[in-house]
Design a protein around this motif. Structure first.
Motif, mmCIF file in Angstrom:
data_model
loop_
_atom_site.group_PDB
_atom_site.id
_atom_site.type_symbol
_atom_site.label_atom_id
_atom_site.label_comp_id
_atom_site.label_asym_id
_atom_site.label_seq_id
_atom_site.Cartn_x
_atom_site.Cartn_y
_atom_site.Cartn_z
ATOM 1 N N THR A 1 6.930 19.214 4.753
ATOM 2 C CA THR A 1 7.100 18.860 3.349
ATOM 3 C C THR A 1 6.206 17.684 2.997
ATOM 4 N N GLU A 2 5.897 17.574 1.714
ATOM 5 C CA GLU A 2 5.068 16.476 1.220
ATOM 6 C C GLU A 2 5.950 15.276 0.880
ATOM 7 N N LYS A 3 5.521 14.095 1.284
ATOM 8 C CA LYS A 3 6.302 12.883 1.067
ATOM 9 C C LYS A 3 5.382 11.711 0.732
ATOM 10 N N ILE A 4 6.007 10.588 0.411
ATOM 11 C CA ILE A 4 5.309 9.338 0.104
ATOM 12 C C ILE A 4 5.823 8.264 1.051
ATOM 13 N N MET A 5 4.921 7.379 1.491
ATOM 14 C CA MET A 5 5.339 6.212 2.260
ATOM 15 C C MET A 5 4.742 4.960 1.614
ATOM 16 N N LEU A 6 5.597 3.981 1.384
ATOM 17 C CA LEU A 6 5.207 2.689 0.804
ATOM 18 C C LEU A 6 5.424 1.606 1.849
ATOM 19 N N ALA A 7 4.449 0.733 2.024
ATOM 20 C CA ALA A 7 4.586 -0.399 2.939
ATOM 21 C C ALA A 7 4.245 -1.681 2.188
ATOM 22 N N TRP A 8 4.924 -2.768 2.528
ATOM 23 C CA TRP A 8 4.682 -4.026 1.820
ATOM 24 C C TRP A 8 4.979 -5.224 2.720
ATOM 25 N N GLN A 9 4.359 -6.332 2.356
ATOM 26 C CA GLN A 9 4.611 -7.613 3.010
ATOM 27 C C GLN A 9 5.865 -8.218 2.405
ATOM 28 N N SER A 10 6.813 -8.600 3.249
ATOM 29 C CA SER A 10 8.052 -9.192 2.766
ATOM 30 C C SER A 10 7.787 -10.515 2.053
ATOM 31 N N ALA A 11 8.602 -10.806 1.064
ATOM 32 C CA ALA A 11 8.486 -12.075 0.347
ATOM 33 C C ALA A 11 9.075 -13.227 1.146
ATOM 34 N N ASP A 12 9.822 -12.922 2.208
ATOM 35 C CA ASP A 12 10.543 -13.962 2.943
ATOM 36 C C ASP A 12 9.828 -14.425 4.208
ATOM 37 N N ASP A 13 9.314 -13.461 5.006
ATOM 38 C CA ASP A 13 8.860 -13.850 6.340
ATOM 39 C C ASP A 13 7.523 -13.236 6.752
ATOM 40 N N ALA B 1 0.853 -1.186 0.000
ATOM 41 C CA ALA B 1 0.000 0.000 0.000
ATOM 42 C C ALA B 1 0.887 1.233 0.000
ATOM 43 N N ILE B 2 0.342 2.348 -0.477
ATOM 44 C CA ILE B 2 1.107 3.584 -0.577
ATOM 45 C C ILE B 2 0.211 4.755 -0.199
ATOM 46 N N THR B 3 0.818 5.805 0.355
ATOM 47 C CA THR B 3 0.062 7.017 0.662
ATOM 48 C C THR B 3 0.955 8.234 0.575
ATOM 49 N N ALA B 4 0.363 9.359 0.229
ATOM 50 C CA ALA B 4 1.036 10.649 0.309
ATOM 51 C C ALA B 4 0.713 11.276 1.653
ATOM 52 N N TYR B 5 1.668 12.003 2.219
ATOM 53 C CA TYR B 5 1.424 12.593 3.532
ATOM 54 C C TYR B 5 2.261 13.849 3.707
ATOM 55 N N THR B 6 1.873 14.653 4.686
ATOM 56 C CA THR B 6 2.641 15.830 5.083
ATOM 57 C C THR B 6 3.467 15.480 6.304
ATOM 58 N N ASP B 7 4.781 15.651 6.211
ATOM 59 C CA ASP B 7 5.663 15.439 7.348
ATOM 60 C C ASP B 7 5.649 16.711 8.193
ATOM 61 N N PHE B 8 5.050 16.647 9.392
ATOM 62 C CA PHE B 8 4.924 17.827 10.244
ATOM 63 C C PHE B 8 6.269 18.302 10.776
ATOM 64 N N ALA B 9 7.291 17.442 10.730
ATOM 65 C CA ALA B 9 8.597 17.828 11.254
ATOM 66 C C ALA B 9 9.271 18.885 10.387
ATOM 67 N N PHE C 1 -3.324 2.391 3.708
ATOM 68 C CA PHE C 1 -2.467 3.409 4.301
ATOM 69 C C PHE C 1 -3.164 4.755 4.227
ATOM 70 N N GLU C 2 -3.071 5.562 5.286
ATOM 71 C CA GLU C 2 -3.652 6.902 5.223
ATOM 72 C C GLU C 2 -3.068 7.755 6.346
ATOM 73 N N GLN C 3 -3.078 9.083 6.127
ATOM 74 C CA GLN C 3 -2.672 10.023 7.166
ATOM 75 C C GLN C 3 -3.904 10.669 7.783
ATOM 76 N N LEU C 4 -3.866 10.834 9.102
ATOM 77 C CA LEU C 4 -4.892 11.587 9.811
ATOM 78 C C LEU C 4 -4.176 12.436 10.853
ATOM 79 N N GLY C 5 -4.311 13.761 10.755
ATOM 80 C CA GLY C 5 -3.526 14.628 11.600
ATOM 81 C C GLY C 5 -2.047 14.431 11.299
ATOM 82 N N PRO C 6 -1.192 14.415 12.306
ATOM 83 C CA PRO C 6 0.236 14.229 12.057
ATOM 84 C C PRO C 6 0.673 12.774 11.993
#
Length: 283
Positions: free
Chosen positions: A63-75, A52-60, A105-110
């Motif tokens: 700036t605008e960024k992307i985060m990608l998450a995935w299930q490993s092929a190994d474990d 899954a992937i989402t765009a988000y605002t990094d409050f630190a 994936f989604e952003q809510l607040g920070p």
């Protein structure tokens, strides 16, 4: 691609993630109005089939960024990788949770919230990732002494995950946990995350929805936390059947926000037809 797709927007660019070579090698391509589509490039990561992937605002750094998450092929552990205008990060970070099914994936607040199928069950779970410095602190106890077990983190994944459910039936630490047998569709509208999924049982192919609207969630640094302000104290709304919408367990489903509306696209039950519907808050 012979597998799932995930796409997000970063400023004036689209980032599409997909798989090649028997569905394990993760690839990406970008699109903008001037250059069109780029060539496909390998991410040098392999997946067990779910991401899954989402765009988000990094409050630190605001700036605008992307985060990608995935299930490993190994474990079957979940990993994550960031993307910004400088490209993809150098190393994937372990989320620390397990799944053998769909995720969203989604952003809510920070905070970023990652939802995923619990391994070996139909329940859904969620974990968090904080981007705001003001939500990260070193805790003290009532005597003013350091209480590191209750510290909260910045730019780190929670070491814990929690069921997607609500507390209406809570008694003696039990709660009503929601189950799904489909892909998960997740989008934010009006300060709330809206989740849509098919029901668990084969003889009930209706779609269901629930929302989550708590924006001040803290991300604990330790499993020894007392849970104050974290997902341990946060519940979803009561589950509702989504009209007469139905889909098969293997059907396609996706949802996004467009202005003041949500647009849900899904594969109708027992057919290859794609349907859509819209939702919004009444004025």
């Amino acid at each position: 691609s012979g597998g799932p797709l995930a796409m997000a927007q970063l400023k004036d660019q689209l980032i599409l993630v997909f798989t090649q070579n028997s569905g394990k090698d993760m690839c990406y391509a970008t699109y903008d109005n001037k250059k069109g589509w780029s060539e496909a490039s390998l991410l040098n990561q392999q997946t067990g089939g779910y991401f899954a992937i989402t765009a988000y605002t990094d409050f630190a750094d605001n700036t605008e960024k992307i985060m990608l998450a995935w299930q490993s092929a190994d474990d079957e552990y979940i990993y994550a990788l960031g993307y910004d205008t400088g490209g993809w990060g150098k190393e994937a970070s372990p989320v620390g949770q397990l799944t053998d099914g769909p995720m969203a994936f989604e952003q809510l607040g920070p905070s970023l919230f990652l939802l995923y199928k619990e391994r070996n069950s139909f329940r859904m779970r969620m974990t968090s990732y904080n981007t705001a410095p003001f939500n990260a602190f070193d805790a003290v106890n009532f005597q003013g002494d350091p209480a590191p077990e209750n510290n909260t983190s910045l730019h780190q994944w929670s070491p814990m995950d929690f069921p997607v459910g609500h507390f209406a039936k809570k008694f003696a630490a039990l709660q009503n946990d929601y189950t799904a047998n489909s892909q998960l569709a997740l989008a934010t509208l009006g300060g709330e995350m809206h989740l849509v999924h098919r029901g668990q049982y084969s003889d009930t192919d209706n779609l269901y929805t629930e929302t989550f609207g708590l924006t001040g969630i803290l991300t604990a640094s330790s499993t020894g936390t007392n849970g104050y302000g974290t997902l341990a104290q946060a519940g979803w709304t009561a589950e509702q059947e989504l009209g007469a919408l139905t889909m098969d367990p293997s059907g396609a489903i996706a949802m996004c926000r467009a202005g003041e509306q949500l647009i849900l696209v899904y594969q109708g039950s027992g057919s290859n037809t794609l349907n859509y519907c819209t939702g919004q808050y009444r004025q």
